[in-house]
Design an enzyme around this catalytic site. Structure first.
Site, PDB file in Angstrom:
ATOM      1  CG  ASN A  12      -1.699   1.217   1.450  1.00 44.96           C
ATOM      2  OD1 ASN A  12      -1.769   2.075   0.549  1.00 44.96           O
ATOM      3  ND2 ASN A  12      -2.318   1.346   2.617  1.00 44.96           N
ATOM      4  CD1 TRP A  13       3.638   1.097  -2.759  1.00 47.52           C
ATOM      5  CD2 TRP A  13       3.622   2.193  -4.710  1.00 47.52           C
ATOM      6  NE1 TRP A  13       4.421   0.389  -3.643  1.00 47.52           N
ATOM      7  CE2 TRP A  13       4.427   1.038  -4.853  1.00 47.52           C
ATOM      8  CE3 TRP A  13       3.458   3.043  -5.816  1.00 47.52           C
ATOM      9  CZ2 TRP A  13       5.064   0.715  -6.050  1.00 47.52           C
ATOM     10  CZ3 TRP A  13       4.092   2.705  -7.009  1.00 47.52           C
ATOM     11  CH2 TRP A  13       4.888   1.560  -7.121  1.00 47.52           C
ATOM     12  CE  LYS A  14      -0.079   3.138   4.773  1.00 42.93           C
ATOM     13  NZ  LYS A  14       0.060   3.226   6.209  1.00 42.93           N
ATOM     14  CG  HIS A  96      -5.770   1.790   5.312  1.00 34.89           C
ATOM     15  ND1 HIS A  96      -5.326   2.751   6.186  1.00 34.89           N
ATOM     16  CD2 HIS A  96      -4.757   0.903   5.156  1.00 34.89           C
ATOM     17  CE1 HIS A  96      -4.074   2.453   6.533  1.00 34.89           C
ATOM     18  NE2 HIS A  96      -3.714   1.348   5.925  1.00 34.89           N
ATOM     19  CD  GLU A  98      -2.700   5.392   6.927  1.00 31.12           C
ATOM     20  OE1 GLU A  98      -2.740   5.452   5.678  1.00 31.12           O
ATOM     21  OE2 GLU A  98      -1.724   4.945   7.556  1.00 31.12           O
ATOM     22  CD  GLU A 171      -3.280  -2.649   7.545  1.00 29.71           C
ATOM     23  OE1 GLU A 171      -2.170  -2.840   7.032  1.00 29.71           O
ATOM     24  OE2 GLU A 171      -3.973  -1.641   7.306  1.00 29.71           O
ATOM     25  N   GLY A 177       2.510   2.381  10.821  1.00 32.12           N
ATOM     26  CA  GLY A 177       3.428   3.507  10.662  1.00 32.12           C
ATOM     27  C   GLY A 177       4.159   3.906  11.931  1.00 32.12           C
ATOM     28  CB  SER A 215       5.366  -1.362  11.942  1.00 29.71           C
ATOM     29  OG  SER A 215       4.907  -0.057  12.241  1.00 29.71           O
ATOM     30  N   GLY A 236       2.905  -1.138   4.292  1.00 31.15           N
ATOM     31  CA  GLY A 236       2.820   0.284   3.965  1.00 31.15           C
ATOM     32  C   GLY A 236       4.187   0.847   3.624  1.00 31.15           C
ATOM     33  N   GLY A 237       4.809   1.513   4.591  1.00 32.96           N
ATOM     34  CA  GLY A 237       6.068   2.214   4.356  1.00 32.96           C
ATOM     35  C   GLY A 237       7.126   1.373   3.658  1.00 32.96           C
TER      36      GLY A 237
END
Ligand code: PGA
Length: 262
Positions: A12-14, A96, A98, A171, A177, A215, A236-237
């Site tokens: 997930n590149w957000k 998600h 976020e 999640e 994150g 993470s 993610g990151g």
């Protein structure tokens, strides 16, 4: 039998990458993650979907969107419907945390989004997870159960049936994150709870892949993929880093090989 589930790593590149940069990043990740038995999905921002799709032609890395709207079309400025993604993406991340946090998405809306994915033939990755205070007071499982039950109820209210290829991403919100992961055993316990919640709703839960997210790195993935109840990761990151994705998918390949041999 748990071993028959696929192993999936979704990135997930957000809100990262540009149409200019996304294609080469996707190409590099695809080349660095050629491991048999692992389903790979990259989810760039909407504006990069066409670049990533084109870059991935000839690889078997699949493309996902990060969201869809809960309506099929209409006066929803700035939104993107599931149907608009035809030819661009075959997966979609739904619910998600976020978006729950920043756009106030609730489980009813998320249920509607799932229905739009079903209609459009998009494979949904439904995200669920508790906040830290909920875990601290022992309500993590109840929270996730509630999210699933409300979402499933809305899908049923709309007369739809959850798709056979549904994927769940567990999640924990406090792990996203933050560099702080859940314990593998806690994630596995949650995966079992998710499966019993799905089974209680009449879904063939043993066939539903459950990913861990929060993470995930190449160093942290091992304890999750060591759990038979966890079938991969939503990253993610670290999914923006070629070496990290290479390490994560390589580890996922070991799980896939072990399952095939079982
Ligand atoms: P993270 O994000 O890996 O950066 O924690 C995971 C996610 O939000 O899907």
């Amino acid at each position: 039998m748990a071993v028959s589930r696929p192993v999936i790593v979704a990135g997930n590149w957000k809100m990262n990458s540009t149409p200019e940069s996304a294609g080469s990043l996707a190409t590099e990740i695809a080349a660095a993650t050629e491991v048999s038995g692992v389903t790979r999905v990259l989810c760039p921002p909407f504006v990069c979907l066409v670049n990533v799709r084109d870059a991935l032609v000839g690889t078997n890395v699949e493309v996902g969107a990060q969201n869809v709207h809960w309506e099929a079309a209409g006066a929803y400025t700035g939104e993107v419907s599931a149907g608009m993604l035809a030819g661009l993406a075959t997966w979609a991340i739904i619910g998600h945390s976020e978006r729950r946090r920043d756009q106030g998405e609730d489980d009813v809306q998320i249920g509607r989004k799932l229905v739009r994915c079903i209609e459009a033939g998009l494979r949904p990755i439904l995200c669920v997870g508790e906040q830290l205070p909920e875990r601290e007071v022992g309500r993590a499982e109840a929270t996730v159960q509630g999210q699933l039950e409300e979402t499933i109820a809305e899908v049923a209210r709309l007369g739809a049936v959850l798709p056979n290829d549904l994927v769940i991403a567990y999640e924990p919100v406090w792990a996203i994150g933050t560099g702080r992961t859940a314990r593998g055993s806690d994630a596995a316990a949650m995966a079992q709870h998710v499966r019993s919640t799905l089974a209680a709703a009449g879904i063939s839960a043993e066939r539903v892949p459950i990913l861990y997210g929060g993470s995930v790195t190449s160093a942290a993935i091992d304890e999750f993929l060591a759990e038979p109840d966890i079938d991969g990761a939503l990253v993610g990151g670290a999914s923006l880093k070629v070496d990290e994705m290479a390490g994560i998918v390589a580890r996922a390949g070991l799980t896939a090989a072990a399952r095939q041999a079982a």
